[in-house]
Every structure is written in C-alpha cells, then in structure tokens.
Design a protein around this motif. Sequence first.
Motif, PDB file in Angstrom:
ATOM      1  N   UNK A   1      20.220 -30.746  14.995  1.00  0.00           N
ATOM      2  CA  UNK A   1      19.491 -31.385  13.908  1.00  0.00           C
ATOM      3  C   UNK A   1      20.381 -32.323  13.131  1.00  0.00           C
ATOM      4  N   UNK A   2      19.794 -32.974  12.141  1.00  0.00           N
ATOM      5  CA  UNK A   2      20.540 -33.932  11.334  1.00  0.00           C
ATOM      6  C   UNK A   2      21.527 -33.224  10.404  1.00  0.00           C
ATOM      7  N   UNK A   3      22.640 -33.900  10.137  1.00  0.00           N
ATOM      8  CA  UNK A   3      23.618 -33.465   9.151  1.00  0.00           C
ATOM      9  C   UNK A   3      23.482 -34.392   7.946  1.00  0.00           C
ATOM     10  N   UNK A   4      23.226 -33.818   6.782  1.00  0.00           N
ATOM     11  CA  UNK A   4      22.934 -34.595   5.583  1.00  0.00           C
ATOM     12  C   UNK A   4      24.075 -34.521   4.579  1.00  0.00           C
ATOM     13  N   UNK A   5      24.132 -35.539   3.735  1.00  0.00           N
ATOM     14  CA  UNK A   5      25.139 -35.594   2.673  1.00  0.00           C
ATOM     15  C   UNK A   5      24.449 -35.947   1.362  1.00  0.00           C
ATOM     16  N   UNK A   6      24.743 -35.182   0.319  1.00  0.00           N
ATOM     17  CA  UNK A   6      24.342 -35.533  -1.039  1.00  0.00           C
ATOM     18  C   UNK A   6      25.503 -36.290  -1.667  1.00  0.00           C
ATOM     19  N   UNK A   7      25.295 -37.529  -2.126  1.00  0.00           N
ATOM     20  CA  UNK A   7      26.434 -38.307  -2.648  1.00  0.00           C
ATOM     21  C   UNK A   7      26.932 -37.867  -4.011  1.00  0.00           C
TER      22      UNK A   7
END
Length: 340
Positions: free
Chosen positions: A204-210
């Motif tokens: 699945x996707x790997x997400x980042x919160x900035x």
Amino acid sequence: MPRDESETGPEGGRRTSAAPPRLSVVMPVRDLAGYVDAAVASILGQTHGDFEFLIRDDGSVDGTREILHQWAARDPRIRLFESDESLGPAESSNFVVRHAAGQLIARMDADDVAHPDRLRRQLEALDAHPEACLVGSLFEGIDEQGRRVRPRDRSRLAAPTAFAPFPHGSIMFRRAAFDTAGGYRADADFWEDLDLYRRMAAAGDLLVIPAALYRHRSSPHSTRLTSSRRSVEASIDRMYRRVAGEKVAGRRNRRLKPDVWLSLGSTLLWAGRRPGVLLPLLRRGAIGMDRRSLAIVAWALWAEISPKTLRYCLRLATERRDRRIGARFHDHEVYRWEPV
C-alpha cells in the motif's frame, strides 16, 4: 511465560475496557533512563487516548526498568515486558508488535518525544486513505537536553529519494501490511526501519504528514552508537549498497562507503558533540575522486575543526530550504512517499 520475559503492570498492564484496542503503541527500550520519562509521558498525554502501550525493556542495566515499573503502576494502558536478554533492534521491535492486540500499530522510540496530536492526526490519515498502509510525520531535531537544534525540512518531500523523510519512531502502520511484509529482519539491524518500508510499499501507499508531529533526539546513547562499532558500520554499509543495487555478499574486510561515517557522525554532531569520524573515514572509507566522496571528507574535516559552525550552517541551510519549498506542502494534508 518465562521469568525473563515477564509482563508487569496493574491488572497485567492492560486497558480497563474489555473491548480489544484498535490501536497499539509499541516501544522497545534499552538503557535510556535519561530520556524514557519524556517519551512515555508524550504518549500517555496524547489527545487520542484509547490505546494500549506495549513497552519491552530489552535488557537495560541503567535504571530504565525501574522507571518503567513506576509508569506501569500508574497507567493501566501500559503493558510492560522485561527481559535480561537483549534481542537487538529488529527482534525487540518484532516482539512488541507480535504481542500487540491492535490492528493499527504506532511506533515510538524511547529517546524521542511525540507531539500531543500525533496519534489523532495519524489515525485520521489512515482512515481517510484506506489504500495506505503506513503514515509517518516530519520532525524537529532535539539534542540531549531536549533543545531544538534541527528544524523541520519539507524539502525532504520535494524529490524522489531512497531514504524515508520521517524518523522510525514517528510511524503508524496497519498490522496486516506489516505481517504480509514479514516484519523486521535481523540482517537489517540498525536500518531495520528502511528495510521494512521498502517491503511494505508493495502492500500500500506510504504517507507523510508534513507537520512536525515528532521530536527526534540525537544523543550518544543511540543504539547505533552504543552497539559494536564494526558491526554497525558493516550493517550501514550494507544498507547503502542494497539501496544502490550493489552486490553486498563477500565484502568482508573491504573498504566501506563514506556515507557510513556521515550517517553515524551526524547523530553526534546534532547531539552537540564532535563526531570524530575523519580518521576512520580516511583509513577505511572507499573514498574516490567523485563529488560525493569529497563532500563527505570535507564535512568530516569541518566537523573535526569546528562542529559548532557546521551545525549553525546546516541549520541555516535547512531553514532556507524549508521556507523556499513550504508553500507546496500544507500541514493538514498528507503526501505520498515512494522509495526509489
């Protein structure tokens, strides 16, 4: 359960609710008595409070275990496991995940500090993006005393990279994706996080919160710096070579990539120390006449002569990069990171 792998805490250290938790926070720890109070307090003080908190003491001898006993006696969300045998970074991490009840797992490192809204923001991100299997956040760097020494750097999101823009302790992931990927691997000790991400990306996707929802501490008590130096150097060299697609078998007693000493020296530099990596770099590094090698040698020389001015210039450069790129990345959105 064997005596040296016991679980302690009020009512077994479990939550008072009979329903299984959706979220488990996991934290292995070894010999971090000076920092573990701040790490535990930052998790227990989250705006989202419905979770279990699994902590494994991985053979501490510096008083860490006694501190953890005090926390476990005060908060029923804590499940404390203790052992006199150290499993190492990868296997101690597998242990706490394996014993977790939640389908969502949040990692915490015992020398770092989580923002109070970290868990809530990450839960919202995974709920809003069912195609994602992991979310991390950008960070600010702190030193041994907890002082902010390294600013957030949103430019880490602007270009493809093989290395994660978020620290290991900042991640939350789906348990099913972790299990599918096979968990942490012991042959990737000291870079077990990056190895895991690269395999989880297939699920699945790997997400980042900035937003900087995490404060990552640089200190000489880092596992990379307190473990066998030659073993750590060899492992970090394997990391760089595997990421670059190079052959890693049969490399015993050969020169190592210069990036090894940049990686290890950076932790000491941001901790306010002199890295002391110039001589081992010159003696054992595979230094060529390429731009990357020469830049690392120049960094190591500067760090040896004046670590204070190097820290100042790096901090200034990071702040400028972040300001320049900041308009492209908004704190209340999430962005995809795909390892290259």
